[in-house]
Enzyme design. Structure first.
Site, PDB file in Angstrom:
ATOM      1  N   HIS A 185      -1.141  -1.221  -4.411  1.00 59.36           N
ATOM      2  CA  HIS A 185      -2.425  -0.920  -3.770  1.00 59.36           C
ATOM      3  C   HIS A 185      -2.501   0.577  -3.447  1.00 59.36           C
ATOM      4  CE1 HIS A 185      -5.915  -2.114  -1.217  1.00 59.36           C
ATOM      5  NE2 HIS A 185      -5.492  -1.179  -0.379  1.00 59.36           N
TER       6      HIS A 185
ATOM      7  N   MET B 229      -9.099   7.951   0.179  1.00 59.11           N
ATOM      8  CA  MET B 229      -9.911   8.287   1.361  1.00 59.11           C
ATOM      9  C   MET B 229     -10.470   9.702   1.221  1.00 59.11           C
ATOM     10  SD  MET B 229      -7.474   6.808   4.373  1.00 59.11           S
ATOM     11  CE  MET B 229      -6.634   5.228   4.227  1.00 59.11           C
TER      12      MET B 229
ATOM     13  N   SER C  43       0.852  -1.189   0.000  1.00 55.19           N
ATOM     14  CA  SER C  43       0.000   0.000   0.000  1.00 55.19           C
ATOM     15  C   SER C  43       0.886   1.236   0.000  1.00 55.19           C
ATOM     16  CB  SER C  43      -0.890   0.017   1.243  1.00 55.19           C
ATOM     17  OG  SER C  43      -1.392   1.340   1.428  1.00 55.19           O
TER      18      SER C  43
ATOM     19  N   ASP D 129      -4.762   3.555  -1.718  1.00 54.30           N
ATOM     20  CA  ASP D 129      -5.841   3.822  -0.760  1.00 54.30           C
ATOM     21  C   ASP D 129      -6.407   5.223  -0.965  1.00 54.30           C
ATOM     22  OD1 ASP D 129      -5.998   1.421   0.890  1.00 54.30           O
ATOM     23  OD2 ASP D 129      -3.928   1.891   1.405  1.00 54.30           O
TER      24      ASP D 129
ATOM     25  N   ASP E  36      -6.401  -6.694   4.146  1.00 51.42           N
ATOM     26  CA  ASP E  36      -5.792  -5.357   4.191  1.00 51.42           C
ATOM     27  C   ASP E  36      -5.848  -4.797   5.606  1.00 51.42           C
ATOM     28  OD1 ASP E  36      -4.968  -2.761   3.695  1.00 51.42           O
ATOM     29  OD2 ASP E  36      -6.640  -2.246   2.368  1.00 51.42           O
TER      30      ASP E  36
ATOM     31  N   MET F 126     -11.183  -6.236   5.318  1.00 51.18           N
ATOM     32  CA  MET F 126     -10.407  -5.249   6.084  1.00 51.18           C
ATOM     33  C   MET F 126     -10.108  -5.831   7.461  1.00 51.18           C
ATOM     34  SD  MET F 126      -9.794  -2.397   4.407  1.00 51.18           S
ATOM     35  CE  MET F 126      -9.052  -1.611   5.817  1.00 51.18           C
TER      36      MET F 126
ATOM     37  N   MET G 115     -12.195   4.225  -0.346  1.00 54.23           N
ATOM     38  CA  MET G 115     -12.852   4.403   0.957  1.00 54.23           C
ATOM     39  C   MET G 115     -13.557   5.757   0.897  1.00 54.23           C
ATOM     40  SD  MET G 115      -9.719   2.868   3.175  1.00 54.23           S
ATOM     41  CE  MET G 115      -8.621   3.011   1.775  1.00 54.23           C
TER      42      MET G 115
ATOM     43  N   HIS H 192      -8.370   0.989  -3.906  1.00 51.68           N
ATOM     44  CA  HIS H 192      -9.292   0.720  -2.791  1.00 51.68           C
ATOM     45  C   HIS H 192      -9.988   2.030  -2.425  1.00 51.68           C
ATOM     46  CE1 HIS H 192      -9.445  -0.542   1.775  1.00 51.68           C
ATOM     47  NE2 HIS H 192     -10.650  -0.419   1.254  1.00 51.68           N
TER      48      HIS H 192
END
Ligand code: DX5
Ligand code: ZN
Length: 220
Positions: A35, A39, A10, A37, A175, A139, A70, A68
């Site tokens: 990966h 957010m 990540s 992330d 993850d 998660m 979020m 990913h």
């Protein structure tokens, strides 16, 4: 245990001022996927990057870009992330009321579709969308930050998700808090993609760190 376990560092734990260089470094260090992330400061209490950053790092690796999300809502941004050049787009089951529609949209954009489950969400959340899924993400921390401790109860959830999937060609990704200590139980329970932020980037020894997680996952 899956025959082949993929390691997906990540970049949340990378140096954001040198992201292109960091992505090239984890690629050269032997990662399988990268990966990312995303957010929004709304679905999770932190803000990271958007589609522009995904597009900026795309030229730095040919490996799978595993995004990913979020964010809530996710649907209005799916096209932008697809155009940014990612390969897999994962949305959270808790992020909107129409998961089936989100997954259809991701596949219609030519991308692989994933669903992520926060720690309290039971595996049954994906039971009726399995035919639209390429990846199920368990998660193993509460999403929002790197460097948190692995929640042990998630090993049983990985096992249940794997059982629910049966023979379908769906990846089971885990993850949060993945280290050489937790990788073995995750892979043993049926995870075949391990995301790791802190455990890959710590100390700057990316190759050694990736190899240690892989070895632990493969039982050695
Ligand atoms: C957390 C993110 C993770 C995180 C993992 O919300 O989804 O990908 O970066 O970091 P570590 O491996 O440090 O727990
Ligand atoms: Zn993640």
């Amino acid at each position: 245990m899956p025959r082949n376990v993929l390691i997906a560092p990540s970049i949340l734990s990378a140096d954001f001022a040198r992201l292109g260089e960091e992505v090239r470094a984890i690629d050269a260090a032997g990662c399988d996927w990268v990966h990312v992330d995303v957010m929004d400061g709304h679905f999770v209490p932190n803000i990271t990057v958007g589609p522009q950053m995904v597009a900026a790092i795309r030229p730095h690796t040919r490996k799978v870009l595993d995004v990913h999300l979020m964010i809530a809502p996710a649907d209005p941004y799916l096209e932008a992330f697809a155009k940014a050049g990612c390969d897999i787009i994962t949305v959270h089951a808790e992020a909107g009321p129409h998961l089936d529609r989100s997954l259809q949209l991701i596949r219609s954009l030519g991308k692989k579709a994933g669903v992520s489950l926060t720690p309290q969400t039971p595996e049954s959340a994906i039971e009726f969308v399995l035919d639209r899924l390429d990846l199920a993400l368990v998660m193993s921390v509460n999403p929002g930050f790197g460097g948190q401790a692995f929640i042990p109860a998630m090993v049983e959830k990985i096992r249940r998700v794997r059982a629910l999937i049966g023979r379908r060609p769906i990846h089971v990704e885990v993850d949060g808090g993945v280290t050489p200590d937790t990788a073995g139980p995750c892979a043993g329970a049926g995870a075949d993609v391990l995301v790791a932020g802190s455990a890959v980037f710590k100390g700057g020894k990316y190759q050694e760190n990736i190899a240690a997680i892989r070895a632990a996952a493969m039982g050695g």
